[in-house]
Design a protein around this motif. Structure first.
Motif, PDB file in Angstrom:
ATOM      1  N   ASN A  21       0.807  -1.214   0.000  1.00  0.00           N
ATOM      2  CA  ASN A  21       0.000   0.000   0.000  1.00  0.00           C
ATOM      3  C   ASN A  21       0.844   1.270   0.000  1.00  0.00           C
TER       4      ASN A  21
ATOM      5  N   ASP B 188      -7.092  10.330  -5.868  1.00  0.00           N
ATOM      6  CA  ASP B 188      -7.759   9.719  -4.729  1.00  0.00           C
ATOM      7  C   ASP B 188      -9.225   9.455  -5.049  1.00  0.00           C
TER       8      ASP B 188
ATOM      9  N   GLU C 223      -7.565  -0.257   2.504  1.00  0.00           N
ATOM     10  CA  GLU C 223      -6.906   0.720   1.636  1.00  0.00           C
ATOM     11  C   GLU C 223      -6.244   0.047   0.441  1.00  0.00           C
TER      12      GLU C 223
ATOM     13  N   THR D 257     -13.582   6.951  -0.451  1.00  0.00           N
ATOM     14  CA  THR D 257     -14.109   5.705   0.095  1.00  0.00           C
ATOM     15  C   THR D 257     -15.145   5.106  -0.835  1.00  0.00           C
TER      16      THR D 257
ATOM     17  N   ALA E 212     -14.440  -2.266   6.056  1.00  0.00           N
ATOM     18  CA  ALA E 212     -13.025  -2.635   6.152  1.00  0.00           C
ATOM     19  C   ALA E 212     -12.907  -4.123   6.440  1.00  0.00           C
TER      20      ALA E 212
ATOM     21  N   LYS F 190      -5.349   5.838  -5.581  1.00  0.00           N
ATOM     22  CA  LYS F 190      -5.538   5.261  -4.260  1.00  0.00           C
ATOM     23  C   LYS F 190      -6.991   5.378  -3.842  1.00  0.00           C
TER      24      LYS F 190
ATOM     25  N   LYS G 297     -10.106   3.678  -0.631  1.00  0.00           N
ATOM     26  CA  LYS G 297     -10.408   2.834   0.515  1.00  0.00           C
ATOM     27  C   LYS G 297     -11.791   2.218   0.320  1.00  0.00           C
TER      28      LYS G 297
ATOM     29  N   SER H  77      -6.824  -2.966   6.179  1.00  0.00           N
ATOM     30  CA  SER H  77      -7.510  -1.744   6.603  1.00  0.00           C
ATOM     31  C   SER H  77      -8.478  -1.222   5.552  1.00  0.00           C
TER      32      SER H  77
ATOM     33  N   VAL I 177      -6.716  -5.059  -1.922  1.00  0.00           N
ATOM     34  CA  VAL I 177      -7.063  -4.210  -0.779  1.00  0.00           C
ATOM     35  C   VAL I 177      -6.400  -4.796   0.464  1.00  0.00           C
TER      36      VAL I 177
END
Length: 255
Positions: free
Chosen positions: A78, A248, A210, A251, A184, A178, A180, A208, A205
């Motif tokens: 990551n 980015d 991410e 989420t 999780a 990147k 998330k 966490s 993934v």
């Protein structure tokens, strides 16, 4: 007077020849090799690093100052990386990197450690193509993206082989994506596909939630996150990547 002119002529000629030779003086090019990993479904993946060599465009081979040791690849996922070799080169063009592994390679699964045998073809070193032209005064760094998930091959009867799948990444000429996922802890594969060339780049993934897909040429990508069932895949379209920057996605909710 004529004698003096001849002497001055020889002095001037010597100065010019010396200047020409100075123009061809070998330069010094600081160089570093780092290592990272895409997460995989293992407790540990340990590789035994013995040496790193670079080969120039004329076939010159330079052995770098290497940090020998056993590295757990899963410590460098990551976006985390570690420096494994560095030196100051006297060649301005690097065509190939050769990664030399030892025999102390292991994989740990469910807290049980297994040796990783290496194919005979890889025992002389893993040859990775880079094709870099260096400039003096600039530190060049190459990232070896070691895909642990694809590099471990189960041969049955509790035995495993190490068939390294490594991608070279030049940070100065690439970007990244990147993000998330939630919830999780969901296992998922993230794939970025260049809409123009159809080339794909993938990662997993982490625990966490991410993820980071590195080494992407600038362009537009479709990103698909594929979790394990019963969760459904999610696709993010027309994601723009630019050189030296990280896009980015924020989420992503898996349902």
């Amino acid at each position: 007077m004529k004698k003096m002119k001849i002497i001055l002529s020889f002095i001037l000629l010597g100065f010019l020849l010396n200047s020409c030779n100075n123009d061809n003086t070998t330069g010094s090019y600081p160089y570093a090799v780092r290592m990272t990993d895409a997460p995989g479904p293992y407790d540990e993946v340990n590789v035994d690093i013995l040496g790193v060599e670079v080969t120039g465009d004329a076939g010159q081979t330079v052995t770098l100052n290497v940090r020998k040791g056993i590295y757990n690849l899963l410590d460098f996922s990551n976006g985390v990386s570690t420096l494994i070799a560095t030196d100051s080169l006297e060649i301005s063009k690097v065509e190939q990197i050769r990664l030399i592994l030892g025999t102390e390679n292991t994989v740990k699964i469910n807290n049980v450690s297994y040796p990783l045998s290496t194919p005979s073809a890889d025992q002389t070193g893993l040859k990775l193509q880079v094709h870099q032209t260096l400039e003096q005064g600039i530190l060049y760094s190459v990232l070896l993206d070691f895909d642990a998930n694809k590099s471990i091959v189960s041969t049955g009867n509790g035995t495993y082989k190490l068939k390294p799948v490594i991608r070279t990444v030049e940070a100065a000429i690439s970007g990244s994506i990147k993000g998330k996922v939630t919830p999780a802890g969901s296992m998922a594969v993230v794939t970025a596909v260049d809409v123009l060339t159809n080339l794909s780049y993938s990662t997993n993934v982490n625990a966490s939630g991410e993820f980071l897909v590195m080494g992407l040429p600038s362009g537009t990508y479709n990103v698909t996150i594929t979790p394990v069932l019963p969760l459904a895949p999610v696709t993010k379209s027309t994601i723009v990547v630019t050189t030296g920057n990280t896009t980015d996605l924020g989420t992503v909710i898996l349902l």
